[in-house]
Design a protein around this motif. Structure first.
Motif, short mmCIF file in Angstrom:
data_model
loop_
_atom_site.label_atom_id
_atom_site.label_comp_id
_atom_site.label_asym_id
_atom_site.label_seq_id
_atom_site.Cartn_x
_atom_site.Cartn_y
_atom_site.Cartn_z
N GLY A 187 0.82 -1.20 0.00
CA GLY A 187 0.00 0.00 0.00
C GLY A 187 0.85 1.25 0.00
O GLY A 187 2.04 1.21 0.32
N LEU A 188 0.21 2.35 -0.37
CA LEU A 188 0.86 3.67 -0.37
C LEU A 188 0.11 4.58 0.60
O LEU A 188 -1.12 4.69 0.55
CB LEU A 188 0.82 4.29 -1.77
CG LEU A 188 1.58 3.58 -2.89
CD1 LEU A 188 1.23 4.21 -4.23
CD2 LEU A 188 3.06 3.63 -2.65
N LEU A 189 0.86 5.23 1.47
CA LEU A 189 0.31 6.25 2.35
C LEU A 189 0.92 7.57 1.91
O LEU A 189 2.14 7.74 1.96
CB LEU A 189 0.67 5.95 3.82
CG LEU A 189 0.30 4.56 4.33
CD1 LEU A 189 0.78 4.39 5.76
CD2 LEU A 189 -1.20 4.33 4.24
N VAL A 190 0.11 8.51 1.47
CA VAL A 190 0.62 9.71 0.83
C VAL A 190 0.12 10.95 1.56
O VAL A 190 -1.08 11.13 1.76
CB VAL A 190 0.20 9.78 -0.66
CG1 VAL A 190 0.81 11.00 -1.32
CG2 VAL A 190 0.64 8.51 -1.38
N GLU A 191 1.06 11.80 1.95
CA GLU A 191 0.75 13.07 2.62
C GLU A 191 0.63 14.18 1.58
O GLU A 191 1.55 14.41 0.78
CB GLU A 191 1.87 13.40 3.61
CG GLU A 191 1.80 14.78 4.21
CD GLU A 191 0.86 14.86 5.39
OE1 GLU A 191 0.48 15.99 5.76
OE2 GLU A 191 0.54 13.81 5.95
N ALA B 127 -1.58 -0.55 -6.43
CA ALA B 127 -1.38 -0.58 -4.98
C ALA B 127 -2.50 0.17 -4.28
O ALA B 127 -2.88 1.26 -4.69
CB ALA B 127 -0.03 0.03 -4.63
N PRO B 128 -3.02 -0.39 -3.19
CA PRO B 128 -4.00 0.35 -2.38
C PRO B 128 -3.40 1.68 -1.92
O PRO B 128 -2.21 1.77 -1.61
CB PRO B 128 -4.26 -0.58 -1.20
CG PRO B 128 -3.94 -1.94 -1.71
CD PRO B 128 -2.80 -1.75 -2.67
N LEU B 129 -4.23 2.71 -1.86
CA LEU B 129 -3.75 4.06 -1.59
C LEU B 129 -4.59 4.70 -0.49
O LEU B 129 -5.82 4.59 -0.50
CB LEU B 129 -3.86 4.91 -2.86
CG LEU B 129 -3.64 6.42 -2.74
CD1 LEU B 129 -2.18 6.72 -2.43
CD2 LEU B 129 -4.07 7.13 -4.02
N VAL B 130 -3.93 5.36 0.47
CA VAL B 130 -4.62 6.14 1.49
C VAL B 130 -3.93 7.50 1.58
O VAL B 130 -2.69 7.58 1.61
CB VAL B 130 -4.58 5.45 2.87
CG1 VAL B 130 -5.19 6.35 3.94
CG2 VAL B 130 -5.34 4.12 2.82
N LEU B 131 -4.72 8.56 1.63
CA LEU B 131 -4.19 9.92 1.74
C LEU B 131 -4.27 10.37 3.19
O LEU B 131 -5.24 10.09 3.88
CB LEU B 131 -4.98 10.87 0.85
CG LEU B 131 -5.16 10.46 -0.61
CD1 LEU B 131 -5.93 11.53 -1.37
CD2 LEU B 131 -3.82 10.17 -1.27
N LEU B 132 -3.24 11.10 3.64
CA LEU B 132 -3.18 11.61 5.01
C LEU B 132 -3.30 13.12 5.00
O LEU B 132 -2.61 13.80 4.23
CB LEU B 132 -1.87 11.22 5.68
CG LEU B 132 -1.66 9.76 6.10
CD1 LEU B 132 -1.38 8.88 4.90
CD2 LEU B 132 -0.50 9.66 7.08
N ASP B 133 -4.16 13.64 5.87
CA ASP B 133 -4.30 15.09 6.06
C ASP B 133 -4.48 15.79 4.71
O ASP B 133 -3.74 16.71 4.37
CB ASP B 133 -3.08 15.63 6.80
CG ASP B 133 -3.33 17.01 7.41
OD1 ASP B 133 -4.50 17.42 7.48
OD2 ASP B 133 -2.35 17.67 7.81
#
Length: 355
Positions: free
Chosen positions: A131-135, A149-155
């Motif tokens: 997965g990708l965690l992207v700020e 790839a699964p993706l989640v955005l932060l803030d």
């Protein structure tokens, strides 16, 4: 002259098949035991035999190999700017705590003051990340990012329909801040912005501007008053724009981050500006140093560890629910709003001596 003795060759890696042979079980049983998935599947006697064989042979689980067999690695990638910022240290702590030992965290730093771009992670996607965690991505990043790839955005407020997103409850935190400033008699406030101009900073400024009027205060806008998330840059910006804020009657300055506020506090001391006598100073984040700077900083606490934990939970929920679609294009638009919904991370006001 005698030749030195040859060093012993490294022992071959112990395999799950060897553990199974010694324990007298199947390889599948070994996998269930070492991955902690025995409930209702493996008897206590077999668990003990497998664990005894693991200890005797020195078996180490190869999570990467097993993950690759399923089409993905055990790597989770965090893409963020300027990881030297103490705020990201807390985010990383939360991510690592929630990931546990099964996944490895890889950090990709985009550079101070720059939004991440798809080019930053194109080569990393070849690792088949879990997965990708992207700020704070921009539109170009989301448009050009390779699917898979699964993706989640932060803030990243405002992008909830583009991908699963974990955000802070800025509305309640800023409302509490404005209520506090109004109660202290402030009628004109200013804002020292961040040059990154990401959605979270845009929202902070917008909520301050709108909320000021609701609290009977004037918001004195100086759009060019901004710096990188750096005390020295913030100090220079404050020295440049303080005369304009002062002449406009500003008695409270809200800073985009605590790091900005540290620079303002230092420069105000140099310039002989009394804090909070002449000017109240506040920030966002509640970094560890905020309690010990002089004067101690009033700030809206944004719990980075909770943000990191929430991002991993959103990532794992996405993986659990959509593994069969991993090779399809990533959905976008209003249709994914329900998937992207996530509880807001609470923000609270910490009142100290600076305001």
């Amino acid at each position: 002259m005698s030749r030195p003795e040859a060093s012993s060759p490294r022992p071959a890696r112990v395999t799950a098949a060897e553990v199974a042979e010694l324990a007298g079980t199947s390889v599948a049983t070994v996998s269930l035991v070492v991955n902690g998935k025995t409930a209702g599947r493996v008897s206590q006697a077999n668990i003990e035999r497998v664990l005894s064989a693991v200890r005797e042979l020195g078996y180490v689980v190869d999570h990467t190999a097993s993950s690759l067999a399923k089409g993905t690695s055990n790597i989770v990638i965090l893409v963020a700017p300027d990881l030297s910022n103490p705020f990201y240290g807390r985010v990383i702590s939360g991510i690592k705590a929630e990931l546990g030992s099964e996944y490895q965290l890889l950090l990709s730093v985009t550079g101070e003051g720059r939004n991440p771009s798809a080019a930053d992670v194109h080569r990393l996607v070849a690792l088949r990340p879990a997965g990708l965690l992207v700020e704070a991505p921009d539109d170009a990043f989301l448009r050009d990012l390779p699917a898979g790839a699964p993706l989640v955005l932060l803030d990243a407020p405002g992008r909830e329909t583009q991908a699963p997103t974990v955000n802070f409850d800025l509305t309640s935190g800023i409302s509490a801040l404005l209520t506090h400033l109004a109660a202290r008699g402030h009628t004109r406030i200013g804002y020292l912005d961040s040059l990154t101009r990401t959605e979270t900073f845009e929202l902070r400024r917008t909520l301050l501007e709108r909320g000021a009027a609701a609290h009977g205060m004037d918001y004195v806008a100086i759009p060019e008053a901004a710096s990188l998330i750096d005390p020295d840059g913030a100090a220079a910006a404050f020295a440049k724009y303080w005369p304009r804020w002062r002449d406009a009657g500003v008695t409270a300055l809200v800073c985009a981050t605590d790091s900005h506020a540290y620079g303002v506090l230092g420069k105000a001391r140099e310039l002989g500006v009394s804090v909070p006598g002449t000017l109240a100073v506040t920030g966002f984040d509640n970094l560890p140093a905020s309690a010990i700077v002089s004067p101690a900083l009033t700030t809206v606490e944004l719990p980075g560890e909770a943000l990191g934990r929430g991002a991993v939970r959103a990532l794992m929920a996405q993986r659990d629910g959509s593994d069969e679609h991993a090779d399809q294009d990533r959905p976008t638009g209003p249709g994914v709003a329900a998937l992207a919904a996530a509880p807001l991370i609470g923000a609270r006001l910490i009142v100290r001596d600076s305001a």
